[in-house]
Design an enzyme around this catalytic site. Structure first.
Site, PDB file in Angstrom:
ATOM      1  N   GLY A  39      10.041 -40.641   1.100  1.00  0.00           N
ATOM      2  CA  GLY A  39       9.263 -41.675   1.768  1.00  0.00           C
ATOM      3  C   GLY A  39       9.069 -41.399   3.248  1.00  0.00           C
ATOM      4  O   GLY A  39       7.978 -41.617   3.796  1.00  0.00           O
ATOM      5  N   SER A  88      14.345 -41.981  -0.181  1.00  0.00           N
ATOM      6  CA  SER A  88      14.220 -42.285   1.245  1.00  0.00           C
ATOM      7  C   SER A  88      13.672 -41.096   2.020  1.00  0.00           C
ATOM      8  O   SER A  88      12.817 -41.247   2.906  1.00  0.00           O
ATOM      9  CB  SER A  88      15.574 -42.697   1.826  1.00  0.00           C
ATOM     10  OG  SER A  88      16.019 -43.913   1.263  1.00  0.00           O
ATOM     11  N   ASP A 134      24.859 -36.543  -6.697  1.00  0.00           N
ATOM     12  CA  ASP A 134      24.696 -35.536  -7.756  1.00  0.00           C
ATOM     13  C   ASP A 134      25.480 -34.249  -7.545  1.00  0.00           C
ATOM     14  O   ASP A 134      25.613 -33.463  -8.478  1.00  0.00           O
ATOM     15  CB  ASP A 134      23.210 -35.178  -7.899  1.00  0.00           C
ATOM     16  CG  ASP A 134      22.338 -36.364  -8.268  1.00  0.00           C
ATOM     17  OD1 ASP A 134      22.858 -37.287  -8.929  1.00  0.00           O
ATOM     18  OD2 ASP A 134      21.146 -36.372  -7.892  1.00  0.00           O
ATOM     19  N   ARG A 171      19.042 -20.098  -9.887  1.00  0.00           N
ATOM     20  CA  ARG A 171      19.841 -19.686 -11.039  1.00  0.00           C
ATOM     21  C   ARG A 171      19.000 -18.957 -12.092  1.00  0.00           C
ATOM     22  O   ARG A 171      19.087 -19.212 -13.274  1.00  0.00           O
ATOM     23  CB  ARG A 171      20.568 -20.892 -11.652  1.00  0.00           C
ATOM     24  CG  ARG A 171      21.713 -21.381 -10.789  1.00  0.00           C
ATOM     25  CD  ARG A 171      22.347 -22.634 -11.316  1.00  0.00           C
ATOM     26  NE  ARG A 171      21.523 -23.805 -11.072  1.00  0.00           N
ATOM     27  CZ  ARG A 171      21.878 -25.046 -11.354  1.00  0.00           C
ATOM     28  NH1 ARG A 171      23.043 -25.281 -11.918  1.00  0.00           N
ATOM     29  NH2 ARG A 171      21.076 -26.046 -11.091  1.00  0.00           N
ATOM     30  N   TRP A 186      18.558 -37.535 -18.666  1.00  0.00           N
ATOM     31  CA  TRP A 186      17.477 -36.900 -17.919  1.00  0.00           C
ATOM     32  C   TRP A 186      16.203 -37.690 -18.153  1.00  0.00           C
ATOM     33  O   TRP A 186      15.955 -38.162 -19.275  1.00  0.00           O
ATOM     34  CB  TRP A 186      17.289 -35.442 -18.355  1.00  0.00           C
ATOM     35  CG  TRP A 186      18.446 -34.563 -18.026  1.00  0.00           C
ATOM     36  CD1 TRP A 186      19.388 -34.093 -18.883  1.00  0.00           C
ATOM     37  CD2 TRP A 186      18.783 -34.020 -16.746  1.00  0.00           C
ATOM     38  NE1 TRP A 186      20.277 -33.286 -18.231  1.00  0.00           N
ATOM     39  CE2 TRP A 186      19.926 -33.237 -16.909  1.00  0.00           C
ATOM     40  CE3 TRP A 186      18.212 -34.133 -15.478  1.00  0.00           C
ATOM     41  CZ2 TRP A 186      20.514 -32.560 -15.838  1.00  0.00           C
ATOM     42  CZ3 TRP A 186      18.794 -33.457 -14.434  1.00  0.00           C
ATOM     43  CH2 TRP A 186      19.929 -32.679 -14.622  1.00  0.00           C
ATOM     44  N   GLU A 212       0.827  -1.206   0.000  1.00  0.00           N
ATOM     45  CA  GLU A 212       0.000   0.000   0.000  1.00  0.00           C
ATOM     46  C   GLU A 212       0.861   1.254   0.000  1.00  0.00           C
ATOM     47  O   GLU A 212       0.603   2.214  -0.757  1.00  0.00           O
ATOM     48  CB  GLU A 212      -0.917   0.000   1.233  1.00  0.00           C
ATOM     49  CG  GLU A 212      -1.831  -1.206   1.335  1.00  0.00           C
ATOM     50  CD  GLU A 212      -1.222  -2.358   2.123  1.00  0.00           C
ATOM     51  OE1 GLU A 212      -1.991  -3.096   2.762  1.00  0.00           O
ATOM     52  OE2 GLU A 212       0.022  -2.535   2.093  1.00  0.00           O
TER      53      GLU A 212
END
Length: 365
Positions: free
Chosen positions: A303, A300, A208, A215, A178, A56
């Site tokens: 889960g 894992s 990984d 990014r 991928w 505002e």
């Protein structure tokens, strides 16, 4: 165009403005505002980042011409108390009163119990009529994580994963690049901007070495949370590139390594048991005003969150490929359910396509 449609058209602009603050306003909500006089917009603004002017005030400061007698459209109830993170600012309700605004359309009330209804009441007390509900559903969806945090008293938890048609996230050799196409992956990365924190397990880091950032120009990276019960994380991991990081571990962790990480300015949260208690972790995040967490894996970790029924929303990206193999990596591990009747059934499900890839979005409650 009738009055209702005109109100909707101006509120839609305010909602679009609010989205410009995505990733920057946490733990505060996204808010946009538009000032209209004689059916023309003479001012607009949004809450740009945590600690900056509210929407505002931003709209009033950026207005052109005489505001007296104008109408304000705002996506969330104006505040009634002063805020002073970077210097004392007067409440938005008082700012509106001084400006000469004659009417305020509010998409929805603030769900913060310390605020809810008070801003509306104060405006009406000083003679400024208000309306509530224009584009309310859209306003609620825009700030679903904030409203969840304020009403439930806990962070909003979303889970996301990408899988083949048979539910695999990697082959038996671990190859995973991928599964989904570039469009789906870009959308998945952009999801991070909608959450205050992103969470993965140590196996994802070891396998990984992910960046876990957005990014994207103009977007702020979320807090990175790593679950690492024995502190296996290599000190050269990309997630350690700066201090926007929290590592949750247990008493099994090497104390010298904990010290080495903390000497780098990294927060290490140590739990006393053999495993990281997810409910306790979320309770700690609540104390730090982390209102939302995006859980990205691996299997894992996903889960464990699903077994504990700690997930509020699910994003599943699916590619039309079949990997097969009993030793291929499944998207969700953990205990699972014993009967189909116990299976987690998503509600309010929507779908989105990225060429031949399909995104399913649903809520657990």
């Amino acid at each position: 165009m009738n009055t209702h449609l005109k109100d909707q058209s101006f509120m839609k602009i305010a909602l679009k403005l609010a989205m410009k603050g995505m990733s920057w306003t946490n733990p505060h909500p996204l808010v946009g505002a538009v000032i209209v006089k004689e059916e023309k917009i003479i001012g607009q603004g949004y809450h740009q980042r945590f600690g900056d002017d509210h929407a505002e005030a931003d709209a009033l400061n950026n207005s052109i011409g005489d505001i007296h007698g104008a109408t304000l459209y705002v996506t969330l109830e104006p505040c009634h108390l002063p805020y002073d993170l970077h210097g004392v600012r007067i409440p938005c309700c008082e700012y509106i009163r001084r400006s000469g605004i004659k009417k305020v359309h509010i998409a929805m009330l603030d769900s913060n119990p310390e605020v809810s209804g008070r801003g509306k009441a104060l405006l009406e007390k000083v003679g400024i009529p208000t309306t509530i509900g224009c584009m309310a559903d859209e306003a609620l969806e825009l700030n679903e994580t904030y409203h969840h945090f304020m009403t439930k008293g806990e962070p909003f938890v979303a889970a996301t994963f990408s899988a083949s048609l048979d539910g695999k996230i990697a082959t038996r050799t671990g190859d995973s690049k991928w599964i989904t196409n570039a469009q789906a992956r870009n959308y998945a990365r952009n999801l991070r901007s909608q959450y205050q924190a992103i969470l993965v397990g140590i196996n994802t880091v070891l396998k990984d070495d992910p960046h876990l950032g957005i990014r994207m120009k103009g977007k702020k990276d979320p807090l990175r949370i790593i679950l690492d019960s024995t502190l296996k994380i290599p000190l050269t991991s990309r997630v350690l590139r700066n201090t926007n990081l929290l590592i949750a571990t247990t008493k099994k962790a090497n104390k010298e390594k904990i010290k080495a990480l903390m000497d780098k300015g990294i927060t290490v949260l140590t739990f006393t048991g053999q495993k990281i208690p997810l409910s306790n972790l979320l309770e700690e995040l609540k104390k730090w005003k982390i209102i939302s967490v995006l859980v990205e894996g691996g299997g894992s970790v996903l889960g464990s969150f699903l077994d504990a029924r700690l997930v509020d929303k699910v994003y599943t990206f699916q590619a039309p490929i079949i990997i097969g193999g009993g030793k291929a990596v499944s998207a969700i591990a953990g205990e699972g359910v014993t009967t189909i009747n116990e299976a987690l059934r998503l509600k309010n499900v929507t779908f989105r396509r990225f060429a031949d890839n399909l995104l399913t979005i649903g809520y657990t409650n």
